[in-house]
Design a protein around this motif. Structure first.
Motif, mmCIF file in Angstrom:
data_model
loop_
_atom_site.group_PDB
_atom_site.id
_atom_site.type_symbol
_atom_site.label_atom_id
_atom_site.label_comp_id
_atom_site.label_asym_id
_atom_site.label_seq_id
_atom_site.Cartn_x
_atom_site.Cartn_y
_atom_site.Cartn_z
ATOM 1 N N ASP A 46 0.894 -1.142 -0.132
ATOM 2 C CA ASP A 46 0.056 0.047 -0.042
ATOM 3 C C ASP A 46 0.800 1.379 -0.005
ATOM 4 O OD1 ASP A 46 -2.747 -0.751 -0.091
ATOM 5 O OD2 ASP A 46 -2.827 -1.338 2.004
ATOM 6 N N ALA A 47 0.359 2.227 -0.680
ATOM 7 C CA ALA A 47 1.047 3.596 -0.768
ATOM 8 C C ALA A 47 0.636 4.196 0.756
ATOM 9 C CB ALA A 47 0.396 4.691 -1.608
ATOM 10 N N THR A 57 4.765 -0.940 2.276
ATOM 11 C CA THR A 57 5.587 -1.081 0.967
ATOM 12 C C THR A 57 6.911 -1.039 1.160
ATOM 13 O OG1 THR A 57 5.873 -0.025 -1.044
ATOM 14 C CG2 THR A 57 5.156 1.266 0.455
ATOM 15 N N THR A 116 2.589 2.800 -7.490
ATOM 16 C CA THR A 116 1.831 3.472 -6.276
ATOM 17 C C THR A 116 2.705 4.291 -5.365
ATOM 18 O OG1 THR A 116 2.234 1.166 -5.261
ATOM 19 C CG2 THR A 116 0.219 1.460 -6.356
ATOM 20 N N VAL A 117 3.862 4.238 -5.300
ATOM 21 C CA VAL A 117 4.535 5.147 -4.045
ATOM 22 C C VAL A 117 5.741 5.502 -4.655
ATOM 23 C CG1 VAL A 117 5.787 2.846 -2.974
ATOM 24 C CG2 VAL A 117 4.844 4.660 -1.579
ATOM 25 N N TYR A 158 6.452 8.757 -3.358
ATOM 26 C CA TYR A 158 5.928 9.222 -2.012
ATOM 27 C C TYR A 158 4.668 9.905 -2.032
ATOM 28 C CZ TYR A 158 10.869 7.906 -1.439
ATOM 29 O OH TYR A 158 12.040 7.217 -1.663
ATOM 30 N N THR A 161 3.147 10.800 -5.597
ATOM 31 C CA THR A 161 3.314 9.661 -6.469
ATOM 32 C C THR A 161 2.107 9.731 -7.344
ATOM 33 O OG1 THR A 161 4.239 8.115 -4.985
ATOM 34 C CG2 THR A 161 3.364 7.396 -6.746
#
Ligand code: GLN
Length: 321
Positions: free
Chosen positions: A95-96, A116, A244-245, A248, A251
Motif C-alpha cells: 500500500d502507498a 510497502t 503506487t509509491v 512518495y 506519486t
C-alpha cells in the motif's frame, strides 16, 4: 491504438528532453545526509534503454551517484525472488503511505504493516527478509549481486556516503526499532538497518539504472546480458509498487502528469519503467520539497509527452530499427 516509434525518434525525444531540462534551476541538494550536500548540483544525465539493449545517453551518464531510495527497487525484487511476491505482500505489504519516505507516523497508522518495500520502513523490513538470515556478509553479497545482475555491471560502494549516512541516520534507527516492536523485522534489527544504509550508499550511473529499468520493462530479461534475472511474474509486481509509491506523497501527481511509473532517490536519481517498451533513468542532484530531482522529473516528463507515451494509455507500442 497502435503506435510505431523509430529508434531515431526516441533518441531525438531523449536529446530534446535533456537539453530542455538542462536549463532548469529550481531545487536544492539533499542536506540531511552531509555528503550529498556537496555533490556538484550542475551534474545532469539522461539515459534510455530499449529491450534490445539499444542505449541513448546524454550528459553525465557515467557519473556514479548515490542510488539512495532507488536501491529499494532491486532489494524488493530480491525479496520477491527469495520469498515470492505473495510472501512480500504478507510480510511487508503493497500500500502507498501517502506520506514522506521516512515517515514514522505511517508506521503508527498501520502498526501491523510497514506497507510497502519502497519507503524506508518497508525497505528496512525487506533487508531483514533477505536470505541467508544472520549472515551480514552473505546478505550483502546477495543484495549487490542482484543489483549487478539487474544493471549488467556492478555498483560501487561510496564509502564516504556510507559513513556520512551511518553517522546521521537517527530517524531510520527509530523506524527500525519501531518495526521490531511490531514484529516486522525478520532478522537482527541493527544488521538490517546497516544493510539498508549500505545499499543506499551504492554508487551507480544513470546508464546502469536505465539497464535496470529496461530489465524490469522486459519482464526480467537483462537487455545487455540476455539473462533472465527474475521470473516474469515479478515484473508487474515491482512495477505496481513503483507506480503506487515511487514518488512518495507526490506519486499520484507524478503518474497523472508523466504517465510513467518511476522511483526516485535523494541522490538525485529517477528510474522509470514503461512495461514492454523501455527503461529510462535520469540524474541531477537538486530536489523538490518531497525529495525528488527537479531536472530528472522534467526530463522524463518531457520525453514521455513528446513521444505521446503513457502507461495508462492502452496503446500498443512497437519500436522499429
Ligand atoms: N538513505 C536515504 C534515507 O534513508 C534514502 C531516502 C531517499 O532516497 N528518499 O533517508
Amino acid at each position: 491504438m497502435d503506435i510505431t516509434l523509430s529508434k531515431s525518434r526516441i533518441e531525438e525525444a531523449a536529446r530534446e528532453a535533456y537539453s530542455n531540462a538542462a536549463s532548469l534551476t529550481g531545487g536544492a541538494n539533499a542536506d540531511y545526509i552531509p555528503f550529498l550536500a556537496n555533490i556538484d548540483p550542475k551534474l545532469f544525465g539522461l539515459s534510455v534503454m530499449l529491450p534490445d539493449g539499444t542505449a541513448f545517453n546524454f550528459g553525465d551518464t557515467g557519473y556514479k551517484f548515490g542510488i539512495e531510495s532507488i536501491s529499494k527497487v532491486p532489494t524488493a525484487i530480491l525479496a520477491m525472488r527469495q520469498h515470492s511476491p505473495a510472501g512480500v505482500l504478507q510480510k511487508i505489504g503493497a500500500d502507498a503511505t501517502g506520506l514522506p519516505f521516512n515517515s514514522i507516523f505511517a508506521i503508527l497508522l498501520e502498526n501491523d504493516h510497514p506497507s510497502t518495500p519502497l519507503v524506508n520502513a518497508g525497505a528496512i523490513s525487506a533487508c531483514s527478509m533477505i536470505d541467508p538470515k544472520g549472515d551480514s556478509d552473505a546478505k550483502w553479497k546477495a543484495i549487490t549481486d542482484n543489483i549487478t545482475d539487474l544493471c549488467g555491471s556492478a555498483p560501487e560502494l561510496i564509502d564516504e556516503l556510507y559513513k556520512s549516512e551511518s553517522a546521521t541516520n537517527f530517524n531510520n534507527r527509530a523506524i527500525t526499532w519501531l518495526l521490531k516492536n511490531y514484529d516486522r523485522i525478520y532478522d537482527d534489527p541493527d544488521m538490517s538497518l546497516d544493510l539498508y544504509t549500505r545499499q543506499c550508499s551504492l554508487g551507480v550511473t544513470s546508464a546502469q539504472l536505465a539497464a535496470m529499468a529496461a530489465t524490469i520493462a522486459a519482464g526480467g530479461v537483462n537487455p545487455l546480458t540476455g539473462r533472465q534475472v527474475f521470473s516474469r511474474e515479478i515484473a508487474p509486481k515491482i512495477t505496481t509498487l513503483i507506480a503506487t509509491v515511487g514518488f512518495y506523497q507526490h506519486t499520484g501527481d507524478w503518474l497523472y502528469t508523466s504517465g510513467i511509473p518511476a522511483k526516485s532517490g535523494v541522490g538525485g536519481g529517477v528510474l522509470g519503467v514503461l512495461p514492454g517498451v523501455l527503461g529510462i533513468a535520469a540524474f541531477a542532484p537538486p530536489l523538490d520539497s518531497a525529495g525528488n530531482s527537479v531536472k530528472a522529473q522534467a526530463a522524463v516528463k518531457y520525453f514521455m509527452q513528446s513521444l505521446g507515451l503513457g502507461v495508462m494509455n492502452g496503446d500498443r507500442v512497437s519500436i522499429t530499427g
